[in-house]
Structure formats: C-alpha cells, structure tokens
Write an enzyme that holds these catalytic residues in place. Structure first.
Site, PDB file in Angstrom:
ATOM      1  N   ALA A  78      45.029  46.500  40.629  1.00  0.00           N
ATOM      2  CA  ALA A  78      45.676  46.899  41.885  1.00  0.00           C
ATOM      3  C   ALA A  78      46.972  47.708  41.709  1.00  0.00           C
ATOM      4  CB  ALA A  78      45.919  45.665  42.744  1.00  0.00           C
ATOM      5  N   TYR A 117      33.373  36.526  34.305  1.00  0.00           N
ATOM      6  CA  TYR A 117      34.634  36.706  33.557  1.00  0.00           C
ATOM      7  C   TYR A 117      35.398  35.386  33.365  1.00  0.00           C
ATOM      8  CZ  TYR A 117      39.294  38.727  32.635  1.00  0.00           C
ATOM      9  OH  TYR A 117      40.517  39.048  32.105  1.00  0.00           O
TER      10      TYR A 117
END
Ligand code: NAD
Length: 347
Positions: free
Chosen positions: A207, A163
């Site tokens: 998260a 990524y």
C-alpha cells in the site's frame, strides 16, 4: 534500556565472520545487506534467484549468488561456512499478490525448510526467519478499530490462507530446530515494512509504495483522480525499513528471544484513506477518490502490540510515518521520472 544497550552483530561477531542473506535482491534483505556492510562486516554473501540486474541494491564488496533456494543443493551452497544465516527469501507481495497466488506463497516453505537444514549442517551459530503479521488469527482482524495483535494471538491458528500458513509452519520448523537440534533461531513477525529500494510497481507492491506511485502518476499525467482498493477504512501500521534492519539485528542477538516469535512493527495505526491524505500532502495535491470495492483489501484492521518487544529490548520501531513516507515518495518519484526518461530502473 535502549537500542545501544542490546547485543548486536557488531558486538557479538568478528568482522570477517560470514553472514549469509537470502532474498538479498529484494527489499528488506537488500537493506540488511547494506546495513551489515556499513557496520564493517567484510564477508557477506547475498543470495537471490533474480538475475543481478534486477536486484534493488548492489552493495560493493559483497559476494552475490543467483540461486533458486527452493532446491536443497542451492541452499547447501548458499550456507557453506556461514556463521549467521538470514532467510528473507519468499515469493510474496502486497494483498494483490498474496490473495491471488496462494500456491506460490505456500511453496516458499521449501526455501525455509532447505535453508534451515543447510544452515544447521553448515554449523551456523544463528538463523533468522522473516515471518509476518499474516500468521495471526484472521478472526481477530475483522474490525478497523481492532485491538493490536500480541504474540500469543497466532494460536488457536487461523492464519491468512496460503501466505500466513506458510509463515506459521516455517516458524514451527525454526522452533523445533532449536528444541531438538540446538540451532539458535530467531523469528520476527513483520508488520508492513516500507521505504526506498522496494517494490513500487508491477503488482507485488504494498500500500505505501502503491499510493505514492498513484499520487506521482496523477500529478505527472494531470489526472485529478486516485483509485483506492476497498472503502479505505481498513487500518494498518507501517514500519520504516531502517527500524526493521535495526530490529532484526537486535532480535537475532538477544538470547532471551531464541525460537520465540516476536512482533517487529510500528504500533501507529492508520486507515488507508488517511495514508492517501498523507501521500497527497507530500505530493502537494488533492485528488478525487474512487473506491474499487472489488479489489483485494485484506483484513479490516491490523496493528502490532509492542509490549513484548519493549519489555525485552527496551526498544520499538519509532520512525514517524510522515518522515519515512516522504523519503519513500521521493525515491519512487525519482524512479518514476528515470523510467519515463528511458533509464533503467527496478520495480
Ligand atoms: P521482496 O519480494 O522484496 O524480497 C524477497 C526476495 O526473495 C525477492 O528478491 C525474491 O526474488 C527472492 N526469492 C523468492 N523466491 C526465491 C527463491 N526460490 N530463491 C531465492 N530467492 C527467492 O520482499 P521483502 O518485502 O523484502 O520481504 C522479505 C521477507 O519479509 C519475506 O519473507 C516476506 O514474507 C517478509 N515480510 C515482508 C513484509 C513487508 O512488508 N515487506 C511484511 C511481512 C513479512
């Protein structure tokens, strides 16, 4: 100088100039579509490969195209007549996704490569690329009490595998299209963005959304436990979506920032354990914590150094985490309850 003094789309463009948003079925480009619509722009083209029923936001009056932007012909179609192009399309997710699916992450380079060329050929005036804090050198992120990352910390390069390297290479494409071909590009390195109308379930969530959902689930199911990935000492900063959309607009329309990567993130550092405490306070519950040490947890610490954005724009993201997380929690709770009641939701 503050936000109101910086040039923005509303002061630079005509209201009927065509704005193209790639990845608009997703979280950030969906919010950006709504942002431009609310500014009064009348020609907005939203593009995503997902079927329309799975888009997080559908904004009235916006042209919506379902196209896979890994393919050059589809990018050409997406960019036809565009005055500004915002590329936020990428195959991505939270740590659970980017640590496991590096090939998918790397393949997003096709999207930016074809979108840039298509925007250039269409004669677009400005092009935006959504980069990431994952482009920074991982060696500088091994301590939860890390110093904040400044823009020059991307080199010498040792980005997050998959990524992060895709982001770094795509940044370079943007820089060279300006240097060699004169296409005015803008590049923001986002640090974790959160808010309503984002992924909250299914494996790609990040998260804040995952923690809100787990607290909501525990309350609903009468469980007294929450599973936290890693020891919870890992630290991050989190930017509320409204700061992100406003920041993108200012970065794109600031000529001093052409082809210059800049942090777009909050510099309020918090541990995952403290983020859980915050979500528990919002939910009005305290849970026993079980730490899953085998789960993906990413780097030990990462924060945004905002000296450069303050210097150039006289502005930085400032929504307090408690306020943004409360709005996010409430939205996820509504999604959760709707799903439980058998209504259609997006996750
Ligand atoms: P998202 O997953 O919600 O949205 C991305 C959208 O891109 C999705 O709707 C997806 O269907 C679409 N897409 C993927 N491949 C495509 C293709 N081939 N053709 C057309 N559409 C395609 O993600 P997001 O959180 O909105 O992120 C937007 C951008 O910001 C991404 O480039 C991401 O890497 C970057 N970013 C996000 C964060 C964050 O915290 N959310 C942090 C750093 C960088």
């Amino acid at each position: 100088m503050g936000a109101k003094d910086n040039p923005k789309a509303a002061s630079v463009l005509n209201k009927d100039d065509l704005i193209v948003l790639a990845g608009a079925g997703g979280f950030i480009a969906g919010a950006l579509t709504r942002y431009f619509h609310d500014q009064g722009f009348t020609r907005i083209r939203a593009v995503d490969k997902k079927p329309l029923g799975q888009w997080y936001q559908r904004v009235p009056g916006v042209e919506c195209l379902c196209l896979d932007l890994q393919y050059e012909d589809n990018c050409k179609r997406a960019c036809e007549d565009a005055i500004e192009v915002y590329n936020l399309a990428a195959d991505m997710g939270g740590m659970g996704f980017i640590e496991r699916f590096r090939v998918e992450c790397l393949r997003s380079i096709l999207i930016n490569t074809h979108m840039l060329e298509s925007a250039y050929r269409a004669g677009a005036q400005r092009y935006f690329f959504s980069s990431s804090a994952c482009a920074y050198n991982v060696e500088l992120q091994k301590d939860p009490n890390c110093r904040a990352l400044k823009e020059s910390d991307a080199y010498p390069a040792m980005a997050e595998r998959g990524y992060g390297w895709e982001k770094l290479m795509s940044e370079m494409f943007c820089q060279e299209y300006w240097a060699e071909r004169g296409l005015r590009t803008a590049i923001a390195r986002f640090h974790n963005v959160y808010g309503p109308y984002g992924t909250w379930d299914g494996g790609r969530e990040k998260a804040p959304a995952a923690i809100c959902r787990k607290v909501i689930e525990a309350k609903d199911q009468g469980s007294d436990e929450i599973v936290i990935w890693g020891d919870g000492h890992q630290t991050r900063s989190f930017m509320y979506i409204d700061d992100c959309t406003q920041g993108i607009d200012m970065i794109v329309h600031c000529d001093k920032l052409t082809a210059t990567p800049i942090n777009l993130g909050s510099d309020f550092l918090i541990s995952i354990n403290d983020l859980v405490s915050l979500a528990e306070r919002i939910g009005g519950i305290t849970l026993k914590r079980r730490h899953d040490m085998a789960a993906p947890k990413g780097v030990a610490g990462r924060n945004s150094d905002n000296a450069f954005i303050r210097q150039i724009l006289g502005w930085e993201p400032s929504t307090p985490l408690e306020d943004g997380l409360k709005k996010t929690y409430d939205w996820i709770e509504r999604q959760y309850m709707d799903r439980k009641a058998g209504k259609r939701t997006v996750s």
